[in-house]
Design a protein around this motif. Structure first.
Motif, PDB file in Angstrom:
ATOM      1  N   THR A   1       1.559   4.425  -2.968  1.00  0.00           N
ATOM      2  CA  THR A   1       1.448   5.883  -2.834  1.00  0.00           C
ATOM      3  C   THR A   1       2.556   6.577  -3.632  1.00  0.00           C
ATOM      4  O   THR A   1       2.511   7.772  -3.841  1.00  0.00           O
TER       5      THR A   1
ATOM      6  N   TYR B   1       0.832  -1.200   0.000  1.00  0.00           N
ATOM      7  CA  TYR B   1       0.000   0.000   0.000  1.00  0.00           C
ATOM      8  C   TYR B   1       0.873   1.261   0.000  1.00  0.00           C
ATOM      9  O   TYR B   1       0.638   2.201  -0.746  1.00  0.00           O
TER      10      TYR B   1
ATOM     11  N   CYS C   1      -5.526   0.628  -5.752  1.00  0.00           N
ATOM     12  CA  CYS C   1      -5.268   1.460  -6.930  1.00  0.00           C
ATOM     13  C   CYS C   1      -6.482   2.344  -7.210  1.00  0.00           C
ATOM     14  O   CYS C   1      -6.347   3.526  -7.499  1.00  0.00           O
TER      15      CYS C   1
ATOM     16  N   HIS D   1      -8.792   3.285  -5.115  1.00  0.00           N
ATOM     17  CA  HIS D   1      -8.892   4.240  -4.024  1.00  0.00           C
ATOM     18  C   HIS D   1      -7.975   5.444  -4.273  1.00  0.00           C
ATOM     19  O   HIS D   1      -8.317   6.576  -3.999  1.00  0.00           O
ATOM     20  N   ARG D   2      -6.797   5.175  -4.786  1.00  0.00           N
ATOM     21  CA  ARG D   2      -5.817   6.235  -5.007  1.00  0.00           C
ATOM     22  C   ARG D   2      -5.881   6.812  -6.419  1.00  0.00           C
ATOM     23  O   ARG D   2      -5.102   7.696  -6.765  1.00  0.00           O
TER      24      ARG D   2
END
Ligand code: GDP
Length: 541
Positions: free
Chosen positions: A118, A114, A144, A146-147
């Motif tokens: 980032t 995770y 992925c 989520h970001r």
């Protein structure tokens, strides 16, 4: 020695140009889908290594030196996250610098993965053709999404019997809601791989085997007529299926890909080096270069602004001979020169960068310059924690990297009562590196902190590190809690009085209420809706 000041080297135009050349990505996959093999194949194609098999210290290929690596080898897992950088010139002359960030293979280390995610601009989702979407791929894909990271999909192991390609596309579409837009389409079923139809040019790319796939497999480009003459049935099927996909709107659209709505798909056999060229081509031409990154106030910092970077990983004990501690920082803006004095945003203190390295596996090389998208390994960076920002000239702080919701808890005690100091120091170090989260309470006292983890193997790493490296073997007593929620000071007394619940304080000050099971948590939440119970960030959020 010439002293270089930041103003001398900060050249916005050059920085923008260098940033535009960078492609920084990670491969996400379920263990055994072929991540190491693909990494080696990419490096081979970029001519970093002469023959596949030289990058990863996997059993029998390359001897490893540290006891740390010994543990990885014994368990057949990869714990250390590293970055591989290589230059690549595409056949059309486009020059790129590829940064491939490695992620741990085992699900227990998903928090590490995770953090790595980032630091990337794009992810390659590697799927085993016979297995389709596997649990860890799904979990990592959620991160992925989520970001907002664009995803390129590679269906691997097409040289072996596997699933029907249209069925695999369906699975991606229905199970993760990402629309697949294949760029290549296999000619020949899984296990009888003849090559691919390049859906953008209509050409047939024929693959040939090399012994063991050890060196670059030659590719032959044939016209549709030649392909039809050579493989009449397989070619016709591929053309028909490709037309079906087009009718369905499954054609590449750059904006939709960058928005995380569609995913370009390639078919490959990493072990035979099939499809690796196509992946490099997609990385060069479609994957995004670094862009402005939002700071804590959501103000984007342009890539050509003065230097800034954030630490996404701290790793110690990688080299038994040195026992050093490395902080990996991803450059977000500006240029970096080794030796420069940066500012550590968390403390406002200067941070010297005499020892900057690029690290991959056992190989380390001194890194003299770095640009947006690059990863700098900072040696003996004891002041740096995961999430910290470093900058030059114009202050900036990037948002902290949220911790995962822990699901496993154990009380740690010094194996030898006389080793208080080592115990405390060791536990603090593990906490700072993010190996485990540390929870404390007055009731339990300082000599018996609670270690909290996403996967139980993190405890093994903690115990191994404490004994082998930090000079204090520990005893671990597992606790029966399995869930954590964030709460507030006003509710601590009430929660502590409930059966199967305990409130502890994490080192960052967060109050975490631990519950033995979901049933108990739900019951309290239902009966006492005013009690503050806030979910923590989890992989699937
Ligand atoms: P990782 O756990 O994802 O890093 O997977 P590895 O790269 O270690 O690969 C797992 C196994 O699958 C190894 O035995 C590889 O040789 C094999 N493998 C990887 N890619 C392919 C492929 O394209 N075709 C076949 N047949 N085997 C592959």
């Amino acid at each position: 020695m010439v002293t270089v000041t930041s103003t001398d080297i900060h050249n916005a135009a050059l920085t923008a140009e260098q940033a535009a050349r960078r492609r920084t990505f990670a491969v996400i996959s379920h263990p055994d889908a072929g991540k190491s093999t693909l990494t080696e194949a990419l490096a081979l194609h970029a001519k970093v290594i002469a023959e596949a098999g030289a990058v990863h210290g996997k059993a029998g290929r390359r001897s490893t030196v540290s006891d740390w690596m010994e543990m990885e080898k014994a368990r057949g897992i990869s714990i250390t996250s590293t970055a591989l950088q290589f230059g690549y010139r595409a056949p059309d002359g486009t020059d790129c610098v590829i940064n491939l960030l490695d992620t741990p293979g085992h699900a227990d280390f998903s928090e590490d993965t995770y953090r790595v995610l980032t630091a990337v601009d794009c992810a390659v989702m590697l799927i085993d053709a016979a297995k389709g979407l596997e649990p860890q791929t799904l979990k990592l894909f959620q991160v992925c999404r989520h970001r907002g990271i664009p995803v390129i999909t590679v269906i691997n192991k097409w040289d072996r019997p596997g699933r029907d390609p249209l069925e695999l596309m369906d699975e991606i579409g229905t199970r993760i809601g990402l629309s697949p837009t294949p760029l290549t389409w296999p000619v020949g079923i899984a296990g009888d791989f003849k090559g691919v139809l390049d859906r953008r040019t209509g050409q047939f790319v024929r693959f040939t085997r090399t012994p063991g796939g050890a060196s670059i497999a030659p590719e032959e480009h044939l016209s549709p007529e030649q392909a039809a003459a050579r493989y009449p049935d397989d070619w016709t099927t591929a053309v028909e299926e490709s037309a079906l996909l087009s009718t369905d709107g499954a054609d590449h659209d750059q904006q939709l890909f960058l928005a995380g709505i569609t995913t370009p798909v390639l078919f490959a056999s990493a072990v035979l080096n099939f499809g690796v060229n196509q992946l490099l081509d997609v990385l060069v031409h479609l994957a995004p270069a670094p862009t402005a990154r939002p700071d804590l106030d959501e103000t984007p910092r342009a890539v050509d602004a003065p230097f800034s970077a954030f630490v996404f990983k701290v790793q110690a004990g990688m080299d038994a001979a040195h026992r050093d501690r490395l902080a990996y920082a991803r450059v977000c803006s500006g240029s970096f020169r080794r030796g420069e004095v940066l500012i550590h945003a968390a403390t406002g203190k200067p941070f010297t960068t005499k020892y900057a390295q690029s690290v991959f596996g056992q190989q380390r090389t001194t890194m003299d310059t770095a640009w947006p998208g690059d990863v700098i390994g900072l040696v003996n960076a004891t002041a740096l924690r995961v999430g910290d920002t470093l900058y030059l000239d114009e202050p900036v702080t990037y948002p902290p990297i949220p911790s995962f919701a822990p699901e496993h808890f154990a009380v740690a005690r010094a194996g030898d009562a006389g080793k208080h100091k080592q115990f405390r120091r060791g536990i603090t170090q593990l906490e700072q590196e993010g190996v485990v989260q540390i929870l404390r309470s007055n009731l339990r006292g300082d000599g018996a902190p609670v270690l909290a983890a996403v996967g139980p193997m993190q405890f093994e790493v903690a115990a191994h590190r404490m004994a082998a490296e930090l000079g204090c073997p520990i005893d671990l007593e597992p606790l029966s809690y399995s869930l954590a929620r964030r709460t507030v000071a006003a509710d601590v007394e009430f929660l502590d009085a409930q059966r199967g619940v305990e409130v502890l304080t994490r080192t960052d000050g967060a109050l975490l209420a631990l519950f033995t099971d979901r049933w108990r948590l739900d019951a309290i939440a239902r009966e006492y809706p005013d009690i503050h119970l806030e979910p923590l960030v989890a992989a699937a959020d």
